[in-house]
Design a protein around this motif. Structure first.
Motif, PDB file in Angstrom:
ATOM      1  N   UNK A  76       0.813  -1.230   0.000  1.00 52.50           N
ATOM      2  CA  UNK A  76       0.000   0.000   0.000  1.00 52.50           C
ATOM      3  C   UNK A  76       0.843   1.275   0.000  1.00 52.50           C
ATOM      4  N   UNK A  77       2.043   1.262   0.578  1.00 51.45           N
ATOM      5  CA  UNK A  77       2.871   2.481   0.611  1.00 51.45           C
ATOM      6  C   UNK A  77       3.455   2.796  -0.761  1.00 51.45           C
ATOM      7  N   UNK A  78       3.252   1.890  -1.719  1.00 50.60           N
ATOM      8  CA  UNK A  78       3.640   2.131  -3.109  1.00 50.60           C
ATOM      9  C   UNK A  78       2.419   2.550  -3.933  1.00 50.60           C
ATOM     10  N   UNK A 101      -2.856  -1.026  -3.732  1.00 51.52           N
ATOM     11  CA  UNK A 101      -3.751  -1.598  -2.733  1.00 51.52           C
ATOM     12  C   UNK A 101      -4.206  -3.014  -3.077  1.00 51.52           C
ATOM     13  N   UNK A 102      -3.667  -3.608  -4.122  1.00 52.66           N
ATOM     14  CA  UNK A 102      -4.102  -4.938  -4.539  1.00 52.66           C
ATOM     15  C   UNK A 102      -3.810  -5.986  -3.459  1.00 52.66           C
ATOM     16  N   UNK A 103      -4.657  -7.003  -3.374  1.00 51.81           N
ATOM     17  CA  UNK A 103      -4.378  -8.109  -2.454  1.00 51.81           C
ATOM     18  C   UNK A 103      -3.343  -9.043  -3.077  1.00 51.81           C
ATOM     19  N   UNK A 108      -8.999  -3.783  -4.159  1.00 54.06           N
ATOM     20  CA  UNK A 108      -8.389  -2.624  -3.508  1.00 54.06           C
ATOM     21  C   UNK A 108      -8.259  -2.835  -1.993  1.00 54.06           C
ATOM     22  N   UNK A 109      -8.074  -4.101  -1.592  1.00 50.82           N
ATOM     23  CA  UNK A 109      -7.991  -4.433  -0.170  1.00 50.82           C
ATOM     24  C   UNK A 109      -6.738  -5.273   0.085  1.00 50.82           C
ATOM     25  N   UNK A 110      -5.683  -4.674   0.660  1.00 42.60           N
ATOM     26  CA  UNK A 110      -4.470  -5.431   0.972  1.00 42.60           C
ATOM     27  C   UNK A 110      -4.724  -6.550   1.981  1.00 42.60           C
ATOM     28  N   UNK A 111      -4.019  -7.668   1.790  1.00 43.27           N
ATOM     29  CA  UNK A 111      -4.092  -8.805   2.701  1.00 43.27           C
ATOM     30  C   UNK A 111      -2.898  -8.729   3.658  1.00 43.27           C
ATOM     31  N   UNK A 112      -3.179  -8.881   4.956  1.00 43.46           N
ATOM     32  CA  UNK A 112      -2.155  -8.738   5.986  1.00 43.46           C
ATOM     33  C   UNK A 112      -1.841 -10.027   6.734  1.00 43.46           C
TER      34      UNK A 112
END
Length: 168
Positions: free
Chosen positions: A60-62, A65-67, A89-93
Protein backbone atom coordinates in the motif's frame (compact mmCIF):
# COMPACT_ATOMS: atom_id res chain seq x y z
CA UNK A 1 4.60 -27.80 11.17
CA UNK A 2 4.70 -30.78 8.79
CA UNK A 3 8.33 -30.99 7.65
CA UNK A 4 11.23 -31.05 10.11
CA UNK A 5 13.84 -28.43 9.25
CA UNK A 6 11.48 -26.33 7.10
CA UNK A 7 11.74 -22.57 7.76
CA UNK A 8 10.18 -19.81 5.63
CA UNK A 9 11.11 -16.11 5.78
CA UNK A 10 9.81 -13.04 4.03
CA UNK A 11 11.19 -9.53 3.94
CA UNK A 12 9.93 -5.98 3.70
CA UNK A 13 11.26 -5.76 0.14
CA UNK A 14 9.10 -8.57 -1.27
CA UNK A 15 11.51 -11.49 -1.08
CA UNK A 16 10.69 -15.00 0.14
CA UNK A 17 13.26 -17.66 1.08
CA UNK A 18 12.97 -21.21 2.36
CA UNK A 19 15.34 -23.51 4.22
CA UNK A 20 14.71 -27.23 4.42
CA UNK A 21 17.74 -28.05 6.57
CA UNK A 22 17.24 -26.05 9.79
CA UNK A 23 18.60 -22.82 8.28
CA UNK A 24 21.94 -24.21 7.10
CA UNK A 25 21.15 -23.29 3.49
CA UNK A 26 18.54 -21.01 1.93
CA UNK A 27 16.80 -20.90 -1.43
CA UNK A 28 15.21 -17.79 -2.94
CA UNK A 29 11.63 -18.70 -3.91
CA UNK A 30 9.91 -15.31 -4.31
CA UNK A 31 6.59 -15.74 -6.10
CA UNK A 32 6.29 -14.36 -9.64
CA UNK A 33 3.96 -11.38 -9.44
CA UNK A 34 5.24 -10.24 -6.05
CA UNK A 35 5.78 -6.48 -6.36
CA UNK A 36 9.27 -5.21 -5.65
CA UNK A 37 9.31 -3.62 -2.19
CA UNK A 38 6.05 -5.23 -1.09
CA UNK A 39 6.15 -6.16 2.58
CA UNK A 40 5.69 -9.87 3.25
CA UNK A 41 3.17 -9.63 6.07
CA UNK A 42 2.43 -13.29 6.71
CA UNK A 43 3.86 -16.70 5.88
CA UNK A 44 1.84 -19.71 7.04
CA UNK A 45 3.02 -23.24 6.28
CA UNK A 46 0.18 -25.72 5.89
CA UNK A 47 -0.36 -27.93 8.93
CA UNK A 48 -1.71 -30.57 6.52
CA UNK A 49 0.53 -30.75 3.44
CA UNK A 50 4.31 -30.62 3.31
CA UNK A 51 5.59 -28.00 0.90
CA UNK A 52 2.39 -25.96 0.94
CA UNK A 53 2.61 -22.45 2.37
CA UNK A 54 0.43 -19.34 2.22
CA UNK A 55 2.08 -15.93 1.73
CA UNK A 56 0.37 -12.54 2.12
CA UNK A 57 2.07 -9.30 1.07
CA UNK A 58 1.14 -5.62 1.26
CA UNK A 59 2.31 -2.83 -1.07
CA UNK A 60 0.00 0.00 0.00
CA UNK A 61 2.87 2.48 0.61
CA UNK A 62 3.64 2.13 -3.11
CA UNK A 63 0.05 3.24 -3.86
CA UNK A 64 -0.71 -0.39 -4.67
CA UNK A 65 -3.75 -1.60 -2.73
CA UNK A 66 -4.10 -4.94 -4.54
CA UNK A 67 -4.38 -8.11 -2.45
CA UNK A 68 -1.25 -10.23 -2.83
CA UNK A 69 -1.87 -13.77 -1.69
CA UNK A 70 0.19 -16.70 -2.98
CA UNK A 71 0.44 -20.47 -2.48
CA UNK A 72 2.94 -23.08 -3.70
CA UNK A 73 2.44 -26.78 -3.08
CA UNK A 74 6.06 -27.74 -3.81
CA UNK A 75 8.25 -25.78 -1.37
CA UNK A 76 8.15 -22.67 -3.58
CA UNK A 77 9.09 -24.15 -6.93
CA UNK A 78 5.83 -23.04 -8.57
CA UNK A 79 3.38 -20.50 -7.17
CA UNK A 80 -0.30 -19.72 -7.63
CA UNK A 81 -1.75 -16.28 -7.02
CA UNK A 82 -4.88 -16.99 -5.01
CA UNK A 83 -7.55 -14.91 -3.32
CA UNK A 84 -10.39 -14.48 -5.82
CA UNK A 85 -13.29 -12.80 -4.03
CA UNK A 86 -11.14 -10.41 -2.01
CA UNK A 87 -11.78 -6.92 -3.46
CA UNK A 88 -9.02 -5.66 -5.72
CA UNK A 89 -8.39 -2.62 -3.51
CA UNK A 90 -7.99 -4.43 -0.17
CA UNK A 91 -4.47 -5.43 0.97
CA UNK A 92 -4.09 -8.81 2.70
CA UNK A 93 -2.16 -8.74 5.99
CA UNK A 94 -2.55 -12.24 7.43
CA UNK A 95 -3.39 -15.73 6.23
CA UNK A 96 -3.84 -19.09 7.99
CA UNK A 97 -5.02 -22.53 6.96
CA UNK A 98 -7.43 -24.10 9.41
CA UNK A 99 -5.60 -26.77 11.46
CA UNK A 100 -8.60 -29.11 11.31
CA UNK A 101 -9.80 -28.55 7.73
CA UNK A 102 -7.35 -28.05 4.86
CA UNK A 103 -10.09 -26.57 2.69
CA UNK A 104 -10.66 -23.67 5.11
CA UNK A 105 -8.28 -20.73 4.79
CA UNK A 106 -8.71 -17.40 6.59
CA UNK A 107 -7.36 -14.09 5.23
CA UNK A 108 -7.07 -10.95 7.35
CA UNK A 109 -7.28 -7.74 5.33
CA UNK A 110 -7.34 -3.98 5.85
CA UNK A 111 -11.15 -4.22 5.94
CA UNK A 112 -11.97 -7.38 7.82
CA UNK A 113 -11.61 -11.13 7.51
CA UNK A 114 -12.36 -13.43 4.58
CA UNK A 115 -12.79 -17.19 4.51
CA UNK A 116 -12.13 -19.74 1.78
CA UNK A 117 -13.77 -23.15 1.63
CA UNK A 118 -11.68 -24.40 -1.29
CA UNK A 119 -8.11 -24.21 -0.02
CA UNK A 120 -7.63 -20.51 -0.77
CA UNK A 121 -8.78 -20.34 -4.38
CA UNK A 122 -11.86 -18.22 -3.65
CA UNK A 123 -12.79 -16.14 -0.60
CA UNK A 124 -15.95 -14.58 0.84
CA UNK A 125 -16.27 -12.05 3.67
CA UNK A 126 -16.78 -13.50 7.14
CA UNK A 127 -18.93 -10.71 8.52
CA UNK A 128 -20.87 -11.90 11.57
CA UNK A 129 -20.48 -9.02 14.06
CA UNK A 130 -16.87 -8.24 13.16
CA UNK A 131 -16.24 -4.58 12.23
CA UNK A 132 -14.37 -3.45 9.11
CA UNK A 133 -11.12 -3.41 11.09
CA UNK A 134 -7.59 -4.13 9.92
CA UNK A 135 -6.78 -7.81 10.73
CA UNK A 136 -3.05 -8.33 11.24
CA UNK A 137 -2.95 -11.82 12.74
CA UNK A 138 -5.07 -14.96 12.76
CA UNK A 139 -4.91 -18.01 14.99
CA UNK A 140 -7.22 -20.95 15.59
CA UNK A 141 -6.91 -21.98 19.24
CA UNK A 142 -9.02 -24.37 21.28
CA UNK A 143 -11.70 -24.40 18.58
CA UNK A 144 -11.94 -20.59 18.41
CA UNK A 145 -10.98 -18.15 15.66
CA UNK A 146 -8.78 -15.43 17.17
CA UNK A 147 -8.14 -12.23 15.19
CA UNK A 148 -5.58 -9.59 16.10
CA UNK A 149 -6.41 -6.10 14.86
CA UNK A 150 -4.20 -3.09 14.33
CA UNK A 151 -4.66 -0.94 17.40
CA UNK A 152 -8.19 -2.14 18.08
CA UNK A 153 -7.65 -5.27 20.14
CA UNK A 154 -8.41 -8.95 19.83
CA UNK A 155 -11.62 -10.50 18.54
CA UNK A 156 -12.60 -14.10 19.25
CA UNK A 157 -15.23 -16.12 17.42
CA UNK A 158 -15.95 -18.93 19.84
CA UNK A 159 -16.73 -22.30 18.32
CA UNK A 160 -15.30 -22.02 14.79
CA UNK A 161 -16.92 -25.41 14.09
CA UNK A 162 -20.13 -23.57 13.20
CA UNK A 163 -18.31 -21.70 10.40
CA UNK A 164 -16.70 -24.93 9.20
CA UNK A 165 -20.08 -26.64 9.01
CA UNK A 166 -22.14 -23.75 7.61
CA UNK A 167 -23.19 -23.77 3.99
CA UNK A 168 -21.21 -21.44 1.77
Amino acid sequence: PTTPGEVWVGSDDGLVHVSRDDCKTWKAVTPPGMPAWAKVESIAPSPHTAGTVFVAADAHWLDDLHPYLFRPRDFGQSWQKIGAGIPDDVPVLAVREDPDDADMVYAGTERGVYVSRDGGNTFAPLKLNFPAASVTDIEIRHGDLVLGTRGRGIWVLEGIATVREADA
